[in-house]
Design a protein around this motif. Sequence first.
Motif, PDB file in Angstrom:
ATOM      1  N   LEU A  25       0.828  -1.204   0.000  1.00 17.85           N
ATOM      2  CA  LEU A  25       0.000   0.000   0.000  1.00 17.85           C
ATOM      3  C   LEU A  25       0.862   1.253   0.000  1.00 17.85           C
ATOM      4  CD1 LEU A  25      -2.802  -1.049   2.527  1.00 17.85           C
ATOM      5  CD2 LEU A  25      -2.984  -0.869   0.033  1.00 17.85           C
ATOM      6  N   SER A  27       3.912   1.489  -1.205  1.00 22.73           N
ATOM      7  CA  SER A  27       4.609   1.609  -2.489  1.00 22.73           C
ATOM      8  C   SER A  27       3.730   2.281  -3.539  1.00 22.73           C
ATOM      9  CB  SER A  27       5.060   0.226  -2.978  1.00 22.73           C
ATOM     10  OG  SER A  27       3.940  -0.578  -3.333  1.00 22.73           O
ATOM     11  N   ARG A  28       2.413   2.137  -3.400  1.00 23.78           N
ATOM     12  CA  ARG A  28       1.517   2.806  -4.351  1.00 23.78           C
ATOM     13  C   ARG A  28       1.654   4.325  -4.279  1.00 23.78           C
ATOM     14  NH1 ARG A  28      -4.482   1.175  -4.108  1.00 23.78           N
ATOM     15  NH2 ARG A  28      -4.272   1.989  -2.001  1.00 23.78           N
ATOM     16  N   TYR A  31       3.910   6.204  -6.741  1.00 30.01           N
ATOM     17  CA  TYR A  31       3.516   6.356  -8.139  1.00 30.01           C
ATOM     18  C   TYR A  31       2.023   6.719  -8.228  1.00 30.01           C
ATOM     19  CZ  TYR A  31       7.842   3.683  -8.497  1.00 30.01           C
ATOM     20  OH  TYR A  31       9.142   3.249  -8.364  1.00 30.01           O
ATOM     21  N   PRO A  32       1.654   7.887  -7.715  1.00 27.96           N
ATOM     22  CA  PRO A  32       0.222   8.237  -7.678  1.00 27.96           C
ATOM     23  C   PRO A  32      -0.427   8.323  -9.059  1.00 27.96           C
ATOM     24  CG  PRO A  32       1.599  10.140  -7.169  1.00 27.96           C
ATOM     25  CD  PRO A  32       2.497   8.945  -7.159  1.00 27.96           C
ATOM     26  N   LYS A  33       0.328   8.763 -10.065  1.00 32.74           N
ATOM     27  CA  LYS A  33      -0.266   8.877 -11.400  1.00 32.74           C
ATOM     28  C   LYS A  33      -0.618   7.520 -11.981  1.00 32.74           C
ATOM     29  CE  LYS A  33       1.926  13.263 -12.686  1.00 32.74           C
ATOM     30  NZ  LYS A  33       2.821  13.949 -13.636  1.00 32.74           N
ATOM     31  N   VAL A  34       0.093   6.487 -11.533  1.00 32.36           N
ATOM     32  CA  VAL A  34      -0.176   5.123 -12.004  1.00 32.36           C
ATOM     33  C   VAL A  34      -1.340   4.507 -11.235  1.00 32.36           C
ATOM     34  CG1 VAL A  34       0.761   2.785 -12.228  1.00 32.36           C
ATOM     35  CG2 VAL A  34       2.214   4.772 -12.725  1.00 32.36           C
ATOM     36  N   TRP A  35      -1.301   4.651  -9.897  1.00 29.73           N
ATOM     37  CA  TRP A  35      -2.283   3.987  -9.042  1.00 29.73           C
ATOM     38  C   TRP A  35      -3.577   4.778  -8.863  1.00 29.73           C
ATOM     39  CZ3 TRP A  35      -1.989  -0.960  -7.593  1.00 29.73           C
ATOM     40  CH2 TRP A  35      -0.734  -1.592  -7.646  1.00 29.73           C
ATOM     41  N   PHE A  36      -3.492   6.111  -8.966  1.00 26.87           N
ATOM     42  CA  PHE A  36      -4.677   6.944  -8.724  1.00 26.87           C
ATOM     43  C   PHE A  36      -4.894   7.932  -9.874  1.00 26.87           C
ATOM     44  CE2 PHE A  36      -2.205   6.371  -4.719  1.00 26.87           C
ATOM     45  CZ  PHE A  36      -2.964   5.330  -4.197  1.00 26.87           C
ATOM     46  N   TYR A 260      -3.272  12.568  -5.156  1.00 29.39           N
ATOM     47  CA  TYR A 260      -3.707  11.547  -4.204  1.00 29.39           C
ATOM     48  C   TYR A 260      -5.196  11.667  -3.864  1.00 29.39           C
ATOM     49  CZ  TYR A 260       1.288  10.779  -3.363  1.00 29.39           C
ATOM     50  OH  TYR A 260       2.618  10.485  -3.510  1.00 29.39           O
ATOM     51  N   ALA A 263      -6.963   8.463  -3.385  1.00 31.60           N
ATOM     52  CA  ALA A 263      -6.159   7.459  -2.671  1.00 31.60           C
ATOM     53  C   ALA A 263      -6.738   7.055  -1.322  1.00 31.60           C
ATOM     54  CB  ALA A 263      -4.735   7.978  -2.475  1.00 31.60           C
TER      55      ALA A 263
END
Length: 319
Positions: A25, A27-28, A31-36, A260, A263
């Motif tokens: 969690l 590690s996400r 890379y906010p642009k990838v995960w969120f 985020y 997130a």
Amino acid sequence: MDFMELSFISLGAAVVVFYGVKLLLFSRMLYPKVWFPMSKSFFTSMGEWAVVTGGSDGIGRAYAFELAGQGTNVVILSRTKEKLDQVAKEIEDATGQKVKVIVADFTEENVFAEIEDNLKDLNIGVLVNNVGILPSYIPSKFLETTDLEQTITKVINCNVKTMAKMCKIILPGMENRGKGVIVNISSGVACIPSPIYTLYAASKVFVERFSQGLQAEYKDKGIIIQTVAPFGVSTQMTGYQQANMVTLTAKEFVKSSLQYLTAGDKTYGSICHIVLGWFLQSAPLQLLHADSIHNGLKDYVKKRLRVRSTKSLRQCKSH
């Protein structure tokens, strides 16, 4: 294999899984642009207007600029009309969006009827409850606060009451339309009990709990409600301390924090502040509450204010 051995193995496996999930969690957040990810039309899809309290300076001003840059018209609220008008012109010139100003001193008691009247016909998709005050620039114990009775009232009115009242005004329209975003600005110091910031930190704990409860109530209505809890940001409230790896400019922080937005119901707004929050929550309170730490912090703030005063004096002499 006996029962005790099996129990220890099971416990060890559970601990590994628990911390493995936490690490994943965390590690996400790198890379906010990838995960969120959010679409370019995300904010305009929420509504035509964004409302930002404390929008004439610091973090609030940065949110107003960023949201206007994303295509929304903006309402900025603060107590100084001259500053509001100046910021409104700057936003309009830079983005081409409409900007509406509302003069309001949120430390006072009865300011919300006029605000509600000014906002009633607007399609508001985003609310940023940013306005807030410190009891004093120099941190101090509760009973050592200057004009304590008056300060209690002002801090509660500005930091607590305003957020709840602005949600009361704007949330019904979001509920009716089935969409909207509310960002409530807390503070990193609220992540632990914070002596010499006791009143301020407690007011920001209210912001967090209120926001989290409200998100649970209205999440299924399509409304995002999030607490953002920054640590150091170079603003008037922090004496415009020099920006560095931990202390971000208001523009940098706002750009980061908006990445985020999906997130969860709370974020520290940037990776460096996320790490700092984890560190403070992991450190022993006996260490963080030591008098030497508090005295060092007071001396640092006093020194910073002296430097700021000296710079201001030099600038005045040079004009």
